[in-house]
Scaffold this motif. Sequence first.
Motif, PDB file in Angstrom:
ATOM      1  N   ARG A   1       0.833  -1.196   0.000  1.00  0.00           N
ATOM      2  CA  ARG A   1       0.000   0.000   0.000  1.00  0.00           C
ATOM      3  C   ARG A   1       0.867   1.245   0.000  1.00  0.00           C
ATOM      4  O   ARG A   1       0.606   2.202  -0.699  1.00  0.00           O
ATOM      5  CB  ARG A   1      -0.914   0.023   1.227  1.00  0.00           C
ATOM      6  CG  ARG A   1      -1.924  -1.061   1.237  1.00  0.00           C
ATOM      7  CD  ARG A   1      -3.021  -0.713   0.263  1.00  0.00           C
ATOM      8  NE  ARG A   1      -3.810  -1.796  -0.209  1.00  0.00           N
ATOM      9  CZ  ARG A   1      -4.090  -2.934   0.367  1.00  0.00           C
ATOM     10  NH1 ARG A   1      -3.615  -3.240   1.506  1.00  0.00           N
ATOM     11  NH2 ARG A   1      -4.872  -3.814  -0.204  1.00  0.00           N
ATOM     12  N   ARG A   2       1.913   1.238   0.847  1.00  0.00           N
ATOM     13  CA  ARG A   2       2.803   2.381   0.914  1.00  0.00           C
ATOM     14  C   ARG A   2       3.451   2.603  -0.453  1.00  0.00           C
ATOM     15  O   ARG A   2       3.537   3.721  -0.945  1.00  0.00           O
ATOM     16  CB  ARG A   2       3.868   2.148   1.991  1.00  0.00           C
ATOM     17  CG  ARG A   2       4.791   3.343   2.171  1.00  0.00           C
ATOM     18  CD  ARG A   2       5.862   3.073   3.200  1.00  0.00           C
ATOM     19  NE  ARG A   2       6.747   2.042   2.709  1.00  0.00           N
ATOM     20  CZ  ARG A   2       7.040   0.919   3.355  1.00  0.00           C
ATOM     21  NH1 ARG A   2       6.520   0.674   4.526  1.00  0.00           N
ATOM     22  NH2 ARG A   2       7.858   0.027   2.829  1.00  0.00           N
ATOM     23  N   HIS A   3       3.875   1.529  -1.068  1.00  0.00           N
ATOM     24  CA  HIS A   3       4.496   1.597  -2.387  1.00  0.00           C
ATOM     25  C   HIS A   3       3.501   2.160  -3.416  1.00  0.00           C
ATOM     26  O   HIS A   3       3.830   3.066  -4.181  1.00  0.00           O
ATOM     27  CB  HIS A   3       4.953   0.196  -2.795  1.00  0.00           C
ATOM     28  CG  HIS A   3       5.398   0.102  -4.218  1.00  0.00           C
ATOM     29  ND1 HIS A   3       6.577   0.654  -4.658  1.00  0.00           N
ATOM     30  CD2 HIS A   3       4.811  -0.466  -5.295  1.00  0.00           C
ATOM     31  CE1 HIS A   3       6.688   0.418  -5.946  1.00  0.00           C
ATOM     32  NE2 HIS A   3       5.643  -0.248  -6.349  1.00  0.00           N
ATOM     33  N   ALA A   4       2.279   1.649  -3.418  1.00  0.00           N
ATOM     34  CA  ALA A   4       1.267   2.114  -4.372  1.00  0.00           C
ATOM     35  C   ALA A   4       0.954   3.590  -4.157  1.00  0.00           C
ATOM     36  O   ALA A   4       0.818   4.351  -5.113  1.00  0.00           O
ATOM     37  CB  ALA A   4      -0.003   1.273  -4.242  1.00  0.00           C
ATOM     38  N   TRP A   5       0.865   4.007  -2.911  1.00  0.00           N
ATOM     39  CA  TRP A   5       0.557   5.400  -2.603  1.00  0.00           C
ATOM     40  C   TRP A   5       1.668   6.313  -3.116  1.00  0.00           C
ATOM     41  O   TRP A   5       1.403   7.340  -3.736  1.00  0.00           O
ATOM     42  CB  TRP A   5       0.368   5.563  -1.102  1.00  0.00           C
ATOM     43  CG  TRP A   5       0.184   6.978  -0.667  1.00  0.00           C
ATOM     44  CD1 TRP A   5       1.021   7.708   0.097  1.00  0.00           C
ATOM     45  CD2 TRP A   5      -0.915   7.842  -0.980  1.00  0.00           C
ATOM     46  NE1 TRP A   5       0.529   8.968   0.282  1.00  0.00           N
ATOM     47  CE2 TRP A   5      -0.663   9.074  -0.365  1.00  0.00           C
ATOM     48  CE3 TRP A   5      -2.077   7.692  -1.722  1.00  0.00           C
ATOM     49  CZ2 TRP A   5      -1.529  10.148  -0.463  1.00  0.00           C
ATOM     50  CZ3 TRP A   5      -2.948   8.766  -1.815  1.00  0.00           C
ATOM     51  CH2 TRP A   5      -2.667   9.973  -1.194  1.00  0.00           C
ATOM     52  N   ARG A   6       2.909   5.944  -2.884  1.00  0.00           N
ATOM     53  CA  ARG A   6       4.026   6.757  -3.367  1.00  0.00           C
ATOM     54  C   ARG A   6       4.024   6.836  -4.888  1.00  0.00           C
ATOM     55  O   ARG A   6       4.253   7.901  -5.473  1.00  0.00           O
ATOM     56  CB  ARG A   6       5.355   6.183  -2.879  1.00  0.00           C
ATOM     57  CG  ARG A   6       5.588   6.429  -1.412  1.00  0.00           C
ATOM     58  CD  ARG A   6       6.885   5.814  -0.982  1.00  0.00           C
ATOM     59  NE  ARG A   6       7.096   6.074   0.427  1.00  0.00           N
ATOM     60  CZ  ARG A   6       7.966   5.422   1.154  1.00  0.00           C
ATOM     61  NH1 ARG A   6       8.719   4.481   0.614  1.00  0.00           N
ATOM     62  NH2 ARG A   6       8.111   5.706   2.422  1.00  0.00           N
ATOM     63  N   ARG A   7       3.795   5.737  -5.558  1.00  0.00           N
ATOM     64  CA  ARG A   7       3.780   5.714  -7.020  1.00  0.00           C
ATOM     65  C   ARG A   7       2.646   6.604  -7.541  1.00  0.00           C
ATOM     66  O   ARG A   7       2.821   7.351  -8.496  1.00  0.00           O
ATOM     67  CB  ARG A   7       3.622   4.291  -7.561  1.00  0.00           C
ATOM     68  CG  ARG A   7       4.661   3.298  -7.091  1.00  0.00           C
ATOM     69  CD  ARG A   7       6.007   3.497  -7.677  1.00  0.00           C
ATOM     70  NE  ARG A   7       5.961   3.435  -9.117  1.00  0.00           N
ATOM     71  CZ  ARG A   7       7.004   3.660  -9.877  1.00  0.00           C
ATOM     72  NH1 ARG A   7       8.164   3.930  -9.333  1.00  0.00           N
ATOM     73  NH2 ARG A   7       6.903   3.600 -11.169  1.00  0.00           N
ATOM     74  N   TRP A   8       1.490   6.500  -6.922  1.00  0.00           N
ATOM     75  CA  TRP A   8       0.339   7.287  -7.365  1.00  0.00           C
ATOM     76  C   TRP A   8       0.600   8.780  -7.176  1.00  0.00           C
ATOM     77  O   TRP A   8       0.298   9.589  -8.055  1.00  0.00           O
ATOM     78  CB  TRP A   8      -0.899   6.862  -6.586  1.00  0.00           C
ATOM     79  CG  TRP A   8      -2.120   7.627  -7.003  1.00  0.00           C
ATOM     80  CD1 TRP A   8      -2.880   7.413  -8.108  1.00  0.00           C
ATOM     81  CD2 TRP A   8      -2.704   8.732  -6.320  1.00  0.00           C
ATOM     82  NE1 TRP A   8      -3.907   8.319  -8.157  1.00  0.00           N
ATOM     83  CE2 TRP A   8      -3.821   9.138  -7.072  1.00  0.00           C
ATOM     84  CE3 TRP A   8      -2.396   9.409  -5.158  1.00  0.00           C
ATOM     85  CZ2 TRP A   8      -4.620  10.188  -6.684  1.00  0.00           C
ATOM     86  CZ3 TRP A   8      -3.198  10.461  -4.769  1.00  0.00           C
ATOM     87  CH2 TRP A   8      -4.298  10.847  -5.535  1.00  0.00           C
TER      88      TRP A   8
END
Length: 169
Positions: free
Chosen positions: A107-114
């Motif tokens: 989730r943290r990874h997806a949030w940063r990418r987004w």
Amino acid sequence: MGGLFLGIDVGTGGVRACAVDAQAGIRGFASAALPAPRVDGNAIDQTPQLWWQATVTAILKLGEAVDLGGVTRAVVDGTSGTLLLVDAAGRPCSPGLMYNDARAPMRRHAWRRWRRWKAGRTARAARSPSCSICRPTATSATRVTRCTRPTGSPAASPAIMASATRTMR
């Protein structure tokens, strides 16, 4: 410094509240149980509203034994590593991902990418050098950054954030 100190501990299995006087004497203690976190595969979460209800219950029980009108300070302690998304007013926007929930790093990874995608950065600029999940891949003669997570979803896509948000609910 006089008065009482209110201590609140929000744990996985319950909330504990205690009143301590200025001489470190425990004047009262109360607790309220919490249901076990929801477990679904690698997803382990808990409803934040349950934390609040249990906190209120524990304080009300403590108030039956101790006059809380003398409380001058309060301290709150919570379960380590629990992730909870909140809005600008501090209201929960998701279930609390518990410390042992395996979804949190993704989730943290997806949030940063987004966030990087939304800022309009290029795929190359969006790659986080410290991220162990993303790796650059070669496509023809052009070097393109692509997320190599198990799902194989392209990096820097609003679909990643939508997927992360959907599975958090």
